[in-house]
Design a protein around this motif. Structure first.
Motif: not given
Length: 313
Positions: A31-35, A57-62
């Motif tokens: 997973p990429v970092p949360a934002w 992008g979409d913060p929900a897409d990790r």
């Protein structure tokens, strides 16, 4: 630093004249970092070449991070390197995300974007729409072809989005947009400095905290540059900051490591807690309320209004 990592350029697409969108993913599928909306990352392109880009992008897409980068013909080399070297399959080091432009809760939102300043606002629109808030976007740019995501935004949100290419409609009518202060409306603005300065001027009569801006470039520093002392509370050192040096440079020269990036008061990386003393704020990030509180400062550009500052370093 612990928040650095290497990502893979998974996709690249041209989204407007001079603008490319990059999709970044972890090479191992992690997973990429949360934002959250308003956040940005630092691209660590070369030794000493670091640039900040808003996540769009979409913060929900990790699974991925997305940024859009305008090639600046008179820039300092960062955007040129992105455009010329970062292609699918490339690796790039990042730091962050960090958020100096967070979306606050509000009944209504007025989003004002100029050019590439649309990027941090994209996820804000989705968040405001999901919250069923009353919102409007007014998006200006030089030409329609230079305005990334304009067609997609109109298709998705319809009349909530007003697209204003300067060669067709002229400059944004800020007097009409901001003539009536509304305590229930949060104003978000990102774009070139003339737009930000004009919006700040017209929001002078709005309630404190109503306006939120993000700058890509530093505001000119024309203030006095007297010397002063800084005491580093945790390191036990007292240093003299001369008129021709910044606090950050002085601290680094003394062997104290401080996380930093832009060195011009726009990214927030070097924000430092103030233990004692009154800062002379010269950054482009802190709100007036935060400046008055004097609890933190950007040590890459800000100085002191007193003979000595005590910092939590």
């Amino acid at each position: 630093m612990s928040d650095r990592r290497e990502l893979l350029v998974a996709a690249r697409e041209q989204v407007a004249d001079g603008v490319v969108r990059l999709t970044l993913r972890d090479p191992n599928g992690d997973p990429v970092p949360a934002w959250e909306p308003g956040a940005h990352i630092d691209l660590l392109l070369d030794e000493g070449l670091e640039r900040q880009y808003s996540l769009c992008g979409d913060p929900a897409d990790r699974t991925e991070l997305r940024i859009a980068v305008l090639r600046e013909p008179v820039g300092r080399g960062g955007s040129a390197k992105v455009h010329s070297e970062l292609v699918p399959g490339s690796r790039v080091r990042i730091r962050g995300p960090r958020n100096n432009f967070a979306l606050v809760d509000a009944k209504r939102y007025l989003f004002l974007a100029g050019g590439i300043g649309i990027t941090p606002i994209l996820p804000m629109l989705a968040a405001a729409d999901a919250a069923r808030a009353d919102w409007r976007l007014v998006y200006g740019g030089r030409t329609r072809a230079s305005m990334a995501f304009a067609d997609e935004l109109r298709a998705e949100f319809g009349d909530r989005v007003t697209v204003c290419p300067q060669d067709e409609t002229g400059l944004l009518d800020l007097d009409a947009l901001l003539d009536a202060p509304d305590p229930a409306t949060a104003v978000y603005c990102c774009g070139p400095e003339p737009l930000l300065a004009a919006v700040e001027q017209r929001c002078g009569s709005w309630p404190p905290g109503a306006l939120h801006v993000e700058r890509f470039a530093a505001v000119a520093d024309n203030g006095p540059r007297a010397g002063f002392e800084v005491e580093l509370a945790r390191s036990g050192k007292t240093l003299t900051v001369t008129s021709d040096r910044s606090i950050l440079e002085t601290v680094e020269d003394a062997g104290v490591q401080v996380l930093s990036s832009c060195r011009e008061g726009t990214c927030g990386t070097c924000e430092t807690d103030v233990v004692e003393g009154t800062p002379d704020h010269r950054d482009s990030l802190l709100t007036e309320q935060e400046r008055e509180a004097g609890e933190t400062m950007m040590i890459c550009v800000s100085r002191a209004q007193c003979a000595k500052l005590v910092l939590d370093l």
